[in-house]
Design a protein around this motif. Structure first.
Motif, PDB file in Angstrom:
ATOM      1  N   ASP A 277       0.847  -1.085  -0.053  1.00  0.00           N
ATOM      2  CA  ASP A 277       0.103  -0.017   0.004  1.00  0.00           C
ATOM      3  C   ASP A 277       0.903   1.298   0.078  1.00  0.00           C
ATOM      4  N   GLU A 278       1.973   1.192   0.630  1.00  0.00           N
ATOM      5  CA  GLU A 278       2.939   2.550   0.818  1.00  0.00           C
ATOM      6  C   GLU A 278       3.576   2.758  -0.361  1.00  0.00           C
ATOM      7  N   LYS A 279       3.395   1.874  -1.461  1.00  0.00           N
ATOM      8  CA  LYS A 279       4.254   2.386  -2.669  1.00  0.00           C
ATOM      9  C   LYS A 279       3.094   2.949  -3.763  1.00  0.00           C
ATOM     10  N   MET A 280       1.877   3.006  -3.074  1.00  0.00           N
ATOM     11  CA  MET A 280       0.814   3.528  -4.295  1.00  0.00           C
ATOM     12  C   MET A 280       0.045   4.512  -3.443  1.00  0.00           C
ATOM     13  N   ARG A 281      -0.246   5.640  -4.654  1.00  0.00           N
ATOM     14  CA  ARG A 281      -1.070   6.729  -4.451  1.00  0.00           C
ATOM     15  C   ARG A 281      -1.901   7.173  -5.201  1.00  0.00           C
ATOM     16  N   ILE A 282      -3.466   6.889  -5.032  1.00  0.00           N
ATOM     17  CA  ILE A 282      -4.388   7.622  -5.766  1.00  0.00           C
ATOM     18  C   ILE A 282      -4.185   9.049  -5.819  1.00  0.00           C
ATOM     19  N   THR A 283      -4.077   9.454  -7.110  1.00  0.00           N
ATOM     20  CA  THR A 283      -3.651  10.925  -7.102  1.00  0.00           C
ATOM     21  C   THR A 283      -4.648  11.843  -7.921  1.00  0.00           C
ATOM     22  N   MET A 284      -5.157  12.758  -7.218  1.00  0.00           N
ATOM     23  CA  MET A 284      -5.794  13.687  -8.065  1.00  0.00           C
ATOM     24  C   MET A 284      -4.998  15.077  -8.667  1.00  0.00           C
ATOM     25  N   VAL A 285      -5.168  15.100 -10.053  1.00  0.00           N
ATOM     26  CA  VAL A 285      -4.382  16.101 -10.773  1.00  0.00           C
ATOM     27  C   VAL A 285      -5.203  16.989 -11.612  1.00  0.00           C
ATOM     28  N   LYS A 286      -4.514  18.309 -12.196  1.00  0.00           N
ATOM     29  CA  LYS A 286      -5.187  18.800 -13.159  1.00  0.00           C
ATOM     30  C   LYS A 286      -4.461  18.687 -14.315  1.00  0.00           C
ATOM     31  N   ALA A 287      -5.720  17.885 -15.343  1.00  0.00           N
ATOM     32  CA  ALA A 287      -5.087  17.454 -16.611  1.00  0.00           C
ATOM     33  C   ALA A 287      -5.220  18.843 -17.370  1.00  0.00           C
ATOM     34  N   VAL A 288      -3.923  19.108 -17.483  1.00  0.00           N
ATOM     35  CA  VAL A 288      -3.765  20.718 -18.287  1.00  0.00           C
ATOM     36  C   VAL A 288      -4.322  20.860 -19.715  1.00  0.00           C
ATOM     37  N   ASN A 289      -4.076  19.701 -20.559  1.00  0.00           N
ATOM     38  CA  ASN A 289      -4.561  19.837 -21.840  1.00  0.00           C
ATOM     39  C   ASN A 289      -6.150  19.709 -21.984  1.00  0.00           C
ATOM     40  N   LEU A 290      -6.686  18.826 -20.898  1.00  0.00           N
ATOM     41  CA  LEU A 290      -8.208  18.961 -20.919  1.00  0.00           C
ATOM     42  C   LEU A 290      -8.888  20.145 -20.139  1.00  0.00           C
ATOM     43  N   ASP A 291      -8.012  20.765 -19.368  1.00  0.00           N
ATOM     44  CA  ASP A 291      -8.487  21.627 -18.455  1.00  0.00           C
ATOM     45  C   ASP A 291      -9.574  21.181 -17.666  1.00  0.00           C
ATOM     46  N   GLN A 292      -9.343  20.108 -16.914  1.00  0.00           N
ATOM     47  CA  GLN A 292     -10.272  19.543 -15.916  1.00  0.00           C
ATOM     48  C   GLN A 292      -9.491  18.729 -14.988  1.00  0.00           C
ATOM     49  N   TYR A 293     -10.170  18.496 -13.707  1.00  0.00           N
ATOM     50  CA  TYR A 293      -9.564  17.428 -12.788  1.00  0.00           C
ATOM     51  C   TYR A 293      -9.717  16.027 -13.412  1.00  0.00           C
ATOM     52  N   HIS A 294      -8.372  15.196 -12.842  1.00  0.00           N
ATOM     53  CA  HIS A 294      -8.559  13.791 -13.232  1.00  0.00           C
ATOM     54  C   HIS A 294      -7.971  13.143 -12.196  1.00  0.00           C
ATOM     55  N   MET A 295      -7.786  11.916 -12.252  1.00  0.00           N
ATOM     56  CA  MET A 295      -7.382  11.035 -11.190  1.00  0.00           C
ATOM     57  C   MET A 295      -6.522   9.758 -11.822  1.00  0.00           C
ATOM     58  N   VAL A 296      -5.448   9.811 -11.452  1.00  0.00           N
ATOM     59  CA  VAL A 296      -4.436   8.684 -11.940  1.00  0.00           C
ATOM     60  C   VAL A 296      -3.954   7.883 -10.743  1.00  0.00           C
ATOM     61  N   LEU A 297      -3.138   6.861 -10.752  1.00  0.00           N
ATOM     62  CA  LEU A 297      -2.592   6.044  -9.798  1.00  0.00           C
ATOM     63  C   LEU A 297      -0.860   6.246  -9.892  1.00  0.00           C
ATOM     64  N   ALA A 298      -0.509   6.456  -8.958  1.00  0.00           N
ATOM     65  CA  ALA A 298       1.071   6.679  -8.926  1.00  0.00           C
ATOM     66  C   ALA A 298       1.492   5.626  -8.231  1.00  0.00           C
ATOM     67  N   TYR A 299       2.747   4.985  -8.757  1.00  0.00           N
ATOM     68  CA  TYR A 299       3.568   4.126  -8.114  1.00  0.00           C
ATOM     69  C   TYR A 299       4.974   4.440  -7.668  1.00  0.00           C
ATOM     70  N   TYR A 300       5.306   4.150  -6.442  1.00  0.00           N
ATOM     71  CA  TYR A 300       6.694   4.504  -5.915  1.00  0.00           C
ATOM     72  C   TYR A 300       7.500   3.254  -5.582  1.00  0.00           C
ATOM     73  N   ALA A 301       8.414   3.001  -6.483  1.00  0.00           N
ATOM     74  CA  ALA A 301       9.392   1.957  -6.130  1.00  0.00           C
ATOM     75  C   ALA A 301      10.042   2.004  -4.910  1.00  0.00           C
TER      76      ALA A 301
END
Length: 235
Positions: free
Chosen positions: A133-157
């Motif tokens: 679990d500590e290697k992952m973060r569900i991340t809210m971002v601003k998608a610049v090209n779409l000019d809207q909020y977006h969500m991705v999954l970030a993985y930290y080795a």
């Protein structure tokens, strides 16, 4: 979409359906031997959504069978590719509300969802495959090209690593420092919440239960646990 309206109507007429599917899903990920709960998941998907949904459920269960020959990066790739084949559908069309965070079984059942649903499904599936679990973060971002909020999954080795981004818009997993189209806002996992003060710097900001929709999702999970006292799912 006619299919989306049909699904929303079906769910509104059967208010226990979401809870039932969540209970079955949680039973599966709580038990390390996923195949023991597999038939229940497939049967529920077929009964609620049809034969194609059952096939998607079977494919998902096969995806979650651990393969010791695969590296963690291999698992990231296969999970990202699997869920990125699903259809993007706005919550208002699918669920009749503006922002609904679906469980992976719901996402698989209806064969679609929005960016939160992709990220949540990838997160829980990778947990099942043994990614910490500590290697992952569900991340809210601003998608610049779409000019809207977006969500991705970030993985930290490692804690100090530049994270890899699992995204449904750009299906290729890339390091965060190459995704100039995404501006991080906040991120969370099963226990922690982080706020991004500026690009590339995040600050721990308490428990992830501060997020209402994440808390609501966990509340649905806890309700399922009350119905199924043997479940031992932990965040």
């Amino acid at each position: 979409m006619r299919a989306s309206r049909f699904i929303a109507a079906m769910l509104s007429k059967n208010p226990v359906l979401v809870l039932l599917l969540s209970m079955i899903f949680l039973s599966a990920i709580a038990d390390p031997v996923t195949k023991l709960e597999g038939p229940k998941i497939v049967s529920a998907l077929e009964a609620s959504y049809g034969k194609r949904a059952a096939k998607r459920g079977t494919a998902w269960l096969n995806l979650m069978q651990a393969n010791t020959r695969l590296s963690e990066n291999d698992n990231l790739e296969k999970v990202n590719q699997f869920f990125n084949t699903f259809h993007f559908i706005d919550d208002i069309k699918l669920w009749g509300v503006n922002n609904y965070w679906a469980t992976p079984v719901e996402f698989i059942g209806v064969n679609g969802g929005d960016c939160e649903d992709y990220s949540i499904a990838k997160y829980f599936t990778l947990l099942e495959l043994g990614v910490a679990d500590e290697k992952m973060r569900i991340t809210m971002v601003k998608a610049v090209n779409l000019d809207q909020y977006h969500m991705v999954l970030a993985y930290y080795a490692t804690p100090a690593s530049i994270p890899l981004i699992l995204d449904n818009i750009d299906g290729v997993i890339k390091p965060a420092n190459t995704r100039n189209d995404l501006i991080p806002i906040y991120s969370f996992n099963g226990s922690q919440l982080w706020l991004n003060k500026d690009r590339g710097r995040s600050v721990a900001s308490g428990d992830s239960s501060r997020l209402k929709r994440w808390r609501d999702l966990r509340q649905r999970i806890n309700t399922a646990r009350l119905k199924q006292p043997k479940l031992k799912l932990e965040f």
